[in-house]
Design a protein around this motif. Structure first.
Motif, PDB file in Angstrom:
ATOM      1  N   PRO A 246       0.828  -1.226   0.000  1.00  0.00           N
ATOM      2  CA  PRO A 246       0.000   0.000   0.000  1.00  0.00           C
ATOM      3  C   PRO A 246       0.858   1.270   0.000  1.00  0.00           C
ATOM      4  O   PRO A 246       0.537   2.233  -0.682  1.00  0.00           O
ATOM      5  N   ARG A 247       1.970   1.261   0.730  1.00  0.00           N
ATOM      6  CA  ARG A 247       2.878   2.418   0.732  1.00  0.00           C
ATOM      7  C   ARG A 247       3.442   2.652  -0.667  1.00  0.00           C
ATOM      8  O   ARG A 247       3.514   3.786  -1.141  1.00  0.00           O
ATOM      9  N   GLY A 248       3.845   1.579  -1.334  1.00  0.00           N
ATOM     10  CA  GLY A 248       4.363   1.690  -2.688  1.00  0.00           C
ATOM     11  C   GLY A 248       3.326   2.250  -3.651  1.00  0.00           C
ATOM     12  O   GLY A 248       3.646   3.056  -4.523  1.00  0.00           O
ATOM     13  N   ARG A 249       2.072   1.835  -3.477  1.00  0.00           N
ATOM     14  CA  ARG A 249       0.988   2.350  -4.333  1.00  0.00           C
ATOM     15  C   ARG A 249       0.778   3.853  -4.119  1.00  0.00           C
ATOM     16  O   ARG A 249       0.588   4.599  -5.076  1.00  0.00           O
ATOM     17  N   ARG A 250       0.829   4.285  -2.871  1.00  0.00           N
ATOM     18  CA  ARG A 250       0.659   5.724  -2.580  1.00  0.00           C
ATOM     19  C   ARG A 250       1.799   6.531  -3.187  1.00  0.00           C
ATOM     20  O   ARG A 250       1.579   7.591  -3.771  1.00  0.00           O
ATOM     21  N   ARG A 251       3.022   6.018  -3.058  1.00  0.00           N
ATOM     22  CA  ARG A 251       4.179   6.715  -3.634  1.00  0.00           C
ATOM     23  C   ARG A 251       4.081   6.753  -5.157  1.00  0.00           C
ATOM     24  O   ARG A 251       4.428   7.744  -5.791  1.00  0.00           O
ATOM     25  N   LEU A 252       3.598   5.649  -5.750  1.00  0.00           N
ATOM     26  CA  LEU A 252       3.433   5.596  -7.202  1.00  0.00           C
ATOM     27  C   LEU A 252       2.400   6.611  -7.674  1.00  0.00           C
ATOM     28  O   LEU A 252       2.600   7.259  -8.696  1.00  0.00           O
ATOM     29  N   GLU A 253       1.313   6.766  -6.932  1.00  0.00           N
ATOM     30  CA  GLU A 253       0.282   7.751  -7.324  1.00  0.00           C
ATOM     31  C   GLU A 253       0.875   9.151  -7.422  1.00  0.00           C
ATOM     32  O   GLU A 253       0.618   9.876  -8.381  1.00  0.00           O
ATOM     33  N   LYS A 254       1.678   9.535  -6.437  1.00  0.00           N
ATOM     34  CA  LYS A 254       2.315  10.860  -6.454  1.00  0.00           C
ATOM     35  C   LYS A 254       3.291  10.975  -7.625  1.00  0.00           C
ATOM     36  O   LYS A 254       3.328  11.997  -8.314  1.00  0.00           O
ATOM     37  N   ALA A 255       4.073   9.935  -7.834  1.00  0.00           N
ATOM     38  CA  ALA A 255       5.056   9.950  -8.922  1.00  0.00           C
ATOM     39  C   ALA A 255       4.363   9.996 -10.280  1.00  0.00           C
ATOM     40  O   ALA A 255       4.801  10.710 -11.183  1.00  0.00           O
ATOM     41  N   SER A 256       3.277   9.243 -10.427  1.00  0.00           N
ATOM     42  CA  SER A 256       2.546   9.225 -11.699  1.00  0.00           C
ATOM     43  C   SER A 256       1.996  10.607 -12.030  1.00  0.00           C
ATOM     44  O   SER A 256       2.040  11.042 -13.184  1.00  0.00           O
ATOM     45  N   ALA A 257       1.485  11.299 -11.025  1.00  0.00           N
ATOM     46  CA  ALA A 257       0.971  12.655 -11.246  1.00  0.00           C
ATOM     47  C   ALA A 257       2.105  13.583 -11.692  1.00  0.00           C
ATOM     48  O   ALA A 257       1.930  14.399 -12.608  1.00  0.00           O
ATOM     49  N   ALA A 258       3.271  13.438 -11.081  1.00  0.00           N
ATOM     50  CA  ALA A 258       4.421  14.273 -11.450  1.00  0.00           C
ATOM     51  C   ALA A 258       4.857  13.988 -12.882  1.00  0.00           C
ATOM     52  O   ALA A 258       5.116  14.905 -13.664  1.00  0.00           O
ATOM     53  N   VAL A 259       4.912  12.701 -13.238  1.00  0.00           N
ATOM     54  CA  VAL A 259       5.330  12.317 -14.587  1.00  0.00           C
ATOM     55  C   VAL A 259       4.295  12.770 -15.620  1.00  0.00           C
ATOM     56  O   VAL A 259       4.650  13.240 -16.708  1.00  0.00           O
ATOM     57  N   ARG A 260       3.007  12.670 -15.282  1.00  0.00           N
ATOM     58  CA  ARG A 260       1.963  13.155 -16.200  1.00  0.00           C
ATOM     59  C   ARG A 260       2.120  14.649 -16.465  1.00  0.00           C
ATOM     60  O   ARG A 260       1.917  15.116 -17.578  1.00  0.00           O
ATOM     61  N   SER A 261       2.512  15.402 -15.443  1.00  0.00           N
ATOM     62  CA  SER A 261       2.699  16.842 -15.639  1.00  0.00           C
ATOM     63  C   SER A 261       3.819  17.114 -16.635  1.00  0.00           C
ATOM     64  O   SER A 261       3.746  18.068 -17.414  1.00  0.00           O
ATOM     65  N   VAL A 262       4.853  16.276 -16.634  1.00  0.00           N
ATOM     66  CA  VAL A 262       5.949  16.421 -17.596  1.00  0.00           C
ATOM     67  C   VAL A 262       5.445  16.118 -19.003  1.00  0.00           C
ATOM     68  O   VAL A 262       5.751  16.838 -19.954  1.00  0.00           O
ATOM     69  N   GLU A 263       4.641  15.065 -19.145  1.00  0.00           N
ATOM     70  CA  GLU A 263       4.118  14.708 -20.461  1.00  0.00           C
ATOM     71  C   GLU A 263       3.201  15.810 -20.989  1.00  0.00           C
ATOM     72  O   GLU A 263       3.266  16.173 -22.173  1.00  0.00           O
ATOM     73  N   VAL A 264       2.368  16.372 -20.125  1.00  0.00           N
ATOM     74  CA  VAL A 264       1.482  17.470 -20.532  1.00  0.00           C
ATOM     75  C   VAL A 264       2.317  18.652 -21.025  1.00  0.00           C
ATOM     76  O   VAL A 264       2.027  19.248 -22.054  1.00  0.00           O
ATOM     77  N   ARG A 265       3.385  18.963 -20.286  1.00  0.00           N
ATOM     78  CA  ARG A 265       4.271  20.069 -20.687  1.00  0.00           C
ATOM     79  C   ARG A 265       4.939  19.767 -22.018  1.00  0.00           C
ATOM     80  O   ARG A 265       5.037  20.619 -22.901  1.00  0.00           O
ATOM     81  N   MET A 266       5.381  18.519 -22.200  1.00  0.00           N
ATOM     82  CA  MET A 266       6.061  18.118 -23.430  1.00  0.00           C
ATOM     83  C   MET A 266       5.135  18.269 -24.640  1.00  0.00           C
ATOM     84  O   MET A 266       5.567  18.663 -25.726  1.00  0.00           O
TER      85      MET A 266
END
Length: 145
Positions: free
Chosen positions: A100-120
């Motif tokens: 569950p901790r890994g899933r929570r960390r992944l959710e935050k990371a996925s949002a950060a990575v999506r922001s990079v893709e949106v910018r790209m």
């Protein structure tokens, strides 16, 4: 023009490598405050999509060596992001799963990575984005075909 006659400014392969490097740097920048890097993120993402992958499968999916992935998995296990059985249920493969901790960390990371893709993609229209996606898929298919 270089000595071998390839003008790097007009080389699509060079531009793809430059785009890949810029994307990786931007991803590293947004992942760093989360205590992650691209390989760490890729590992968590792969496990979310396909729980139970082995070290070798994760290494292939994240484009790193088995040794590098093993070191990362040991760290992720210590941090509580993943679990692996003490003994392999079958053969030598230790299936890895997100906690569950890994899933929570992944959710935050996925949002950060999506922001990079949106910018790209921000300078492209939706049809241009769709065309770029199709073109890149075609290039990958041609090289792997």
């Amino acid at each position: 023009m270089s000595q071998d006659g390839v003008d790097l400014d007009k080389s699509l392969a060079y531009l793809l490598k430059e785009a890949s490097s810029a994307l990786r740097a931007a991803m590293e920048e947004v992942l760093r405050p989360l205590g992650m890097n691209v390989t760490h993120y890729a590992c968590l993402e792969l496990l979310a999509q396909r729980p139970g992958l082995s070290n070798s499968e994760l290494a292939r999916g994240a484009f790193v060596t088995r040794q590098t992935m093993n070191v990362l998995l040991q760290a992720l296990e210590r941090e509580g992001d993943v679990t692996r059985p003490a003994e392999a249920p079958v053969g030598k493969v230790l299936p890895t799963r997100l906690t569950p901790r890994g899933r929570r960390r992944l959710e935050k990371a996925s949002a950060a990575v999506r922001s990079v893709e949106v910018r790209m993609l921000s300078g492209l229209t939706e049809p241009e984005q769709a065309a770029a996606f199709q073109i890149l898929q075609s290039m990958i298919h041609s090289l792997r075909g």
